[in-house]
Scaffold this motif. Structure first.
Motif, PDB file in Angstrom:
ATOM      1  N   ALA A  43       0.828  -1.184   0.018  1.00 16.21           N
ATOM      2  CA  ALA A  43      -0.098  -0.109   0.054  1.00 16.21           C
ATOM      3  C   ALA A  43       0.828   1.307  -0.011  1.00 16.21           C
ATOM      4  CB  ALA A  43      -0.967  -0.007   1.483  1.00 16.21           C
ATOM      5  N   ASP A  44       1.799   1.424   0.750  1.00 14.50           N
ATOM      6  CA  ASP A  44       2.861   2.465   0.856  1.00 14.50           C
ATOM      7  C   ASP A  44       3.378   2.808  -0.396  1.00 14.50           C
ATOM      8  OD1 ASP A  44       2.689   2.663   3.605  1.00 14.50           O
ATOM      9  OD2 ASP A  44       4.394   1.587   4.019  1.00 14.50           O
ATOM     10  N   GLY A  45       3.918   1.627  -1.468  1.00 11.10           N
ATOM     11  CA  GLY A  45       4.275   2.031  -2.556  1.00 11.10           C
ATOM     12  C   GLY A  45       3.436   2.817  -3.502  1.00 11.10           C
ATOM     13  N   GLY A  46       2.228   2.842  -3.437  1.00 16.07           N
ATOM     14  CA  GLY A  46       1.237   3.461  -4.118  1.00 16.07           C
ATOM     15  C   GLY A  46       0.929   4.864  -3.458  1.00 16.07           C
ATOM     16  N   GLU A  47       1.398   5.121  -2.355  1.00 14.35           N
ATOM     17  CA  GLU A  47       1.088   6.219  -1.860  1.00 14.35           C
ATOM     18  C   GLU A  47       2.580   6.992  -1.570  1.00 14.35           C
ATOM     19  OE1 GLU A  47      -0.398   5.265   2.149  1.00 14.35           O
ATOM     20  OE2 GLU A  47      -2.509   4.724   1.365  1.00 14.35           O
ATOM     21  N   GLY A  48       3.670   6.399  -2.426  1.00 14.01           N
ATOM     22  CA  GLY A  48       5.053   7.292  -2.426  1.00 14.01           C
ATOM     23  C   GLY A  48       5.610   7.341  -1.140  1.00 14.01           C
ATOM     24  N   CYS A  99       5.737   3.585  10.885  1.00 13.77           N
ATOM     25  CA  CYS A  99       4.357   3.350  10.704  1.00 13.77           C
ATOM     26  C   CYS A  99       3.532   4.291  11.380  1.00 13.77           C
ATOM     27  CB  CYS A  99       3.898   1.991  10.700  1.00 13.77           C
ATOM     28  SG  CYS A  99       4.438   0.826   9.197  1.00 13.77           S
ATOM     29  N   ASP A 100       3.891   4.650  12.735  1.00 14.37           N
ATOM     30  CA  ASP A 100       3.082   5.322  13.629  1.00 14.37           C
ATOM     31  C   ASP A 100       3.118   6.874  12.960  1.00 14.37           C
ATOM     32  OD1 ASP A 100       2.455   3.769  15.723  1.00 14.37           O
ATOM     33  OD2 ASP A 100       3.988   3.956  16.897  1.00 14.37           O
ATOM     34  N   MET A 101       4.048   7.266  12.404  1.00 10.68           N
ATOM     35  CA  MET A 101       4.157   8.666  11.810  1.00 10.68           C
ATOM     36  C   MET A 101       2.977   8.862  10.773  1.00 10.68           C
ATOM     37  SD  MET A 101       8.047   9.862  11.446  1.00 10.68           S
ATOM     38  CE  MET A 101       8.965   8.184  10.474  1.00 10.68           C
ATOM     39  N   HIS A 102       2.475   7.654  10.005  1.00 11.80           N
ATOM     40  CA  HIS A 102       1.651   7.747   9.282  1.00 11.80           C
ATOM     41  C   HIS A 102       0.208   7.368   9.558  1.00 11.80           C
ATOM     42  CE1 HIS A 102       5.004   8.342   6.731  1.00 11.80           C
ATOM     43  NE2 HIS A 102       5.788   7.189   7.171  1.00 11.80           N
ATOM     44  N   ALA A 103       0.146   6.740  10.665  1.00 11.92           N
ATOM     45  CA  ALA A 103      -1.063   5.897  11.391  1.00 11.92           C
ATOM     46  C   ALA A 103      -2.412   6.691  11.277  1.00 11.92           C
ATOM     47  CB  ALA A 103      -0.700   5.504  12.613  1.00 11.92           C
ATOM     48  N   MET A 105      -3.038   9.105   8.956  1.00 16.90           N
ATOM     49  CA  MET A 105      -3.640   8.934   7.743  1.00 16.90           C
ATOM     50  C   MET A 105      -3.764   7.825   6.947  1.00 16.90           C
ATOM     51  SD  MET A 105      -0.491  11.002   5.442  1.00 16.90           S
ATOM     52  CE  MET A 105       1.004  10.204   5.744  1.00 16.90           C
ATOM     53  N   SER A 106      -2.942   6.702   7.657  1.00 17.84           N
ATOM     54  CA  SER A 106      -3.262   5.555   6.918  1.00 17.84           C
ATOM     55  C   SER A 106      -3.536   4.284   7.872  1.00 17.84           C
ATOM     56  CB  SER A 106      -1.793   5.049   6.123  1.00 17.84           C
ATOM     57  OG  SER A 106      -1.404   5.994   5.193  1.00 17.84           O
ATOM     58  N   GLU A 107      -4.501   3.763   7.665  1.00 14.72           N
ATOM     59  CA  GLU A 107      -5.063   2.542   8.380  1.00 14.72           C
ATOM     60  C   GLU A 107      -4.117   1.387   8.243  1.00 14.72           C
ATOM     61  OE1 GLU A 107      -7.920   0.638  11.164  1.00 14.72           O
ATOM     62  OE2 GLU A 107      -7.198   2.569  10.893  1.00 14.72           O
ATOM     63  N   HIS A 108      -3.564   1.073   7.294  1.00 14.51           N
ATOM     64  CA  HIS A 108      -2.784   0.053   7.066  1.00 14.51           C
ATOM     65  C   HIS A 108      -1.601   0.320   7.797  1.00 14.51           C
ATOM     66  CE1 HIS A 108      -0.254   2.254   3.908  1.00 14.51           C
ATOM     67  NE2 HIS A 108      -1.427   2.327   3.585  1.00 14.51           N
ATOM     68  N   CYS A 109      -0.874   1.792   7.927  1.00 11.95           N
ATOM     69  CA  CYS A 109       0.061   1.926   8.985  1.00 11.95           C
ATOM     70  C   CYS A 109      -0.154   1.597  10.224  1.00 11.95           C
ATOM     71  CB  CYS A 109       0.776   3.089   8.626  1.00 11.95           C
ATOM     72  SG  CYS A 109       1.830   3.286   7.131  1.00 11.95           S
ATOM     73  N   ARG A 110      -1.419   1.800  10.766  1.00 12.39           N
ATOM     74  CA  ARG A 110      -1.655   1.744  12.027  1.00 12.39           C
ATOM     75  C   ARG A 110      -1.644   0.236  12.326  1.00 12.39           C
ATOM     76  NH1 ARG A 110      -5.596   0.091  14.933  1.00 12.39           N
ATOM     77  NH2 ARG A 110      -6.874  -0.349  13.200  1.00 12.39           N
ATOM     78  N   ILE A 111      -2.252  -0.387  11.560  1.00 10.88           N
ATOM     79  CA  ILE A 111      -2.453  -2.035  11.931  1.00 10.88           C
ATOM     80  C   ILE A 111      -1.062  -2.674  11.767  1.00 10.88           C
ATOM     81  CG2 ILE A 111      -3.250  -4.238  10.839  1.00 10.88           C
ATOM     82  CD1 ILE A 111      -5.754  -2.496   9.616  1.00 10.88           C
ATOM     83  N   CYS A 112      -0.246  -2.195  10.901  1.00 11.80           N
ATOM     84  CA  CYS A 112       1.100  -2.978  10.705  1.00 11.80           C
ATOM     85  C   CYS A 112       1.976  -2.442  12.212  1.00 11.80           C
ATOM     86  CB  CYS A 112       2.059  -2.151   9.608  1.00 11.80           C
ATOM     87  SG  CYS A 112       3.584  -2.932   9.422  1.00 11.80           S
ATOM     88  N   ALA A 113       1.778  -1.136  12.505  1.00 14.48           N
ATOM     89  CA  ALA A 113       2.599  -0.708  13.577  1.00 14.48           C
ATOM     90  C   ALA A 113       2.201  -1.764  15.046  1.00 14.48           C
ATOM     91  CB  ALA A 113       2.463   0.850  13.903  1.00 14.48           C
ATOM     92  N   ALA A 114       0.780  -1.877  15.159  1.00 16.94           N
ATOM     93  CA  ALA A 114       0.363  -2.666  16.043  1.00 16.94           C
ATOM     94  C   ALA A 114       0.771  -4.005  15.981  1.00 16.94           C
ATOM     95  CB  ALA A 114      -1.284  -2.812  16.199  1.00 16.94           C
ATOM     96  N   ALA A 115       0.727  -4.789  14.913  1.00 19.06           N
ATOM     97  CA  ALA A 115       1.516  -5.875  14.709  1.00 19.06           C
ATOM     98  C   ALA A 115       2.980  -5.975  14.923  1.00 19.06           C
ATOM     99  CB  ALA A 115       1.042  -6.247  13.218  1.00 19.06           C
ATOM    100  N   CYS A 116       3.758  -4.963  14.738  1.00 18.16           N
ATOM    101  CA  CYS A 116       5.143  -4.943  15.063  1.00 18.16           C
ATOM    102  C   CYS A 116       5.115  -5.088  16.406  1.00 18.16           C
ATOM    103  CB  CYS A 116       5.832  -3.844  14.357  1.00 18.16           C
ATOM    104  SG  CYS A 116       5.945  -4.002  12.439  1.00 18.16           S
ATOM    105  N   ARG A 117       4.423  -4.124  17.122  1.00 17.27           N
ATOM    106  CA  ARG A 117       4.530  -4.108  18.649  1.00 17.27           C
ATOM    107  C   ARG A 117       3.953  -5.204  19.306  1.00 17.27           C
ATOM    108  NH1 ARG A 117       2.913   1.278  17.415  1.00 17.27           N
ATOM    109  NH2 ARG A 117       0.851   0.938  17.836  1.00 17.27           N
TER     110      ARG A 117
END
Length: 133
Positions: A43-48, A99-103, A105-117
């Motif tokens: 998803a990040d790739g499409g958002e630059g 990912c927290d820096m983008h959470a 504005m980006s739900e996928h980053c919020r979910i990824c940050a939680a999974a990483c933690r």
């Protein structure tokens, strides 16, 4: 009981003394983080967001490799396992911070940050129960 839990319990105790059932939570957390990070990177790739995508890819790679090593108890080397889990913790913390820096504005980053933690917590827990290297 899940197939994974059954499989983990059926594995012989590792030469180094690791109990596979104790590793189950860590294996599952690594798998979840690898999946979330892979999807976040796509998803990040499409958002630059190149840095975030790259960190997610590296996190997925480290998490997957560590998980696969944990599923092979006959070849456990506690020094190597400790190093891999330490790498998972470091990469998971770095990816979660990015990912927290983008959470917001980006739900996928919020979910990824939680999974990483969650992976970081599971690796720390598993390491605390491991015999000394």
């Amino acid at each position: 009981m899940s197939m994974m839990a059954d499989m983990m319990k059926s594995m012989p105790k590792a030469e180094a003394g690791m109990d596979m059932s104790m590793m189950q939570g860590c294996v599952e957390a690594c798998s979840a983080a690898a999946m979330a990070a892979t999807m976040c990177a796509d998803a990040d790739g499409g958002e630059g967001m190149g840095r975030c995508a790259s960190m997610c890819c590296s996190t997925a790679d480290v998490a997957t490799t560590t998980m696969r090593m944990m599923m092979r108890p006959a070849g456990y080397d506690m020094g190597a396992m400790n190093a891999m889990m330490t790498a998972c913790i470091a990469m998971g913390e770095a990816c979660a911070a990015e990912c927290d820096m983008h959470a917001a504005m980006s739900e996928h980053c919020r979910i990824c940050a939680a999974a990483c933690r969650a992976m970081v917590d599971a690796c720390r827990s598993a390491m605390s129960s491991m015999p000394a290297a």
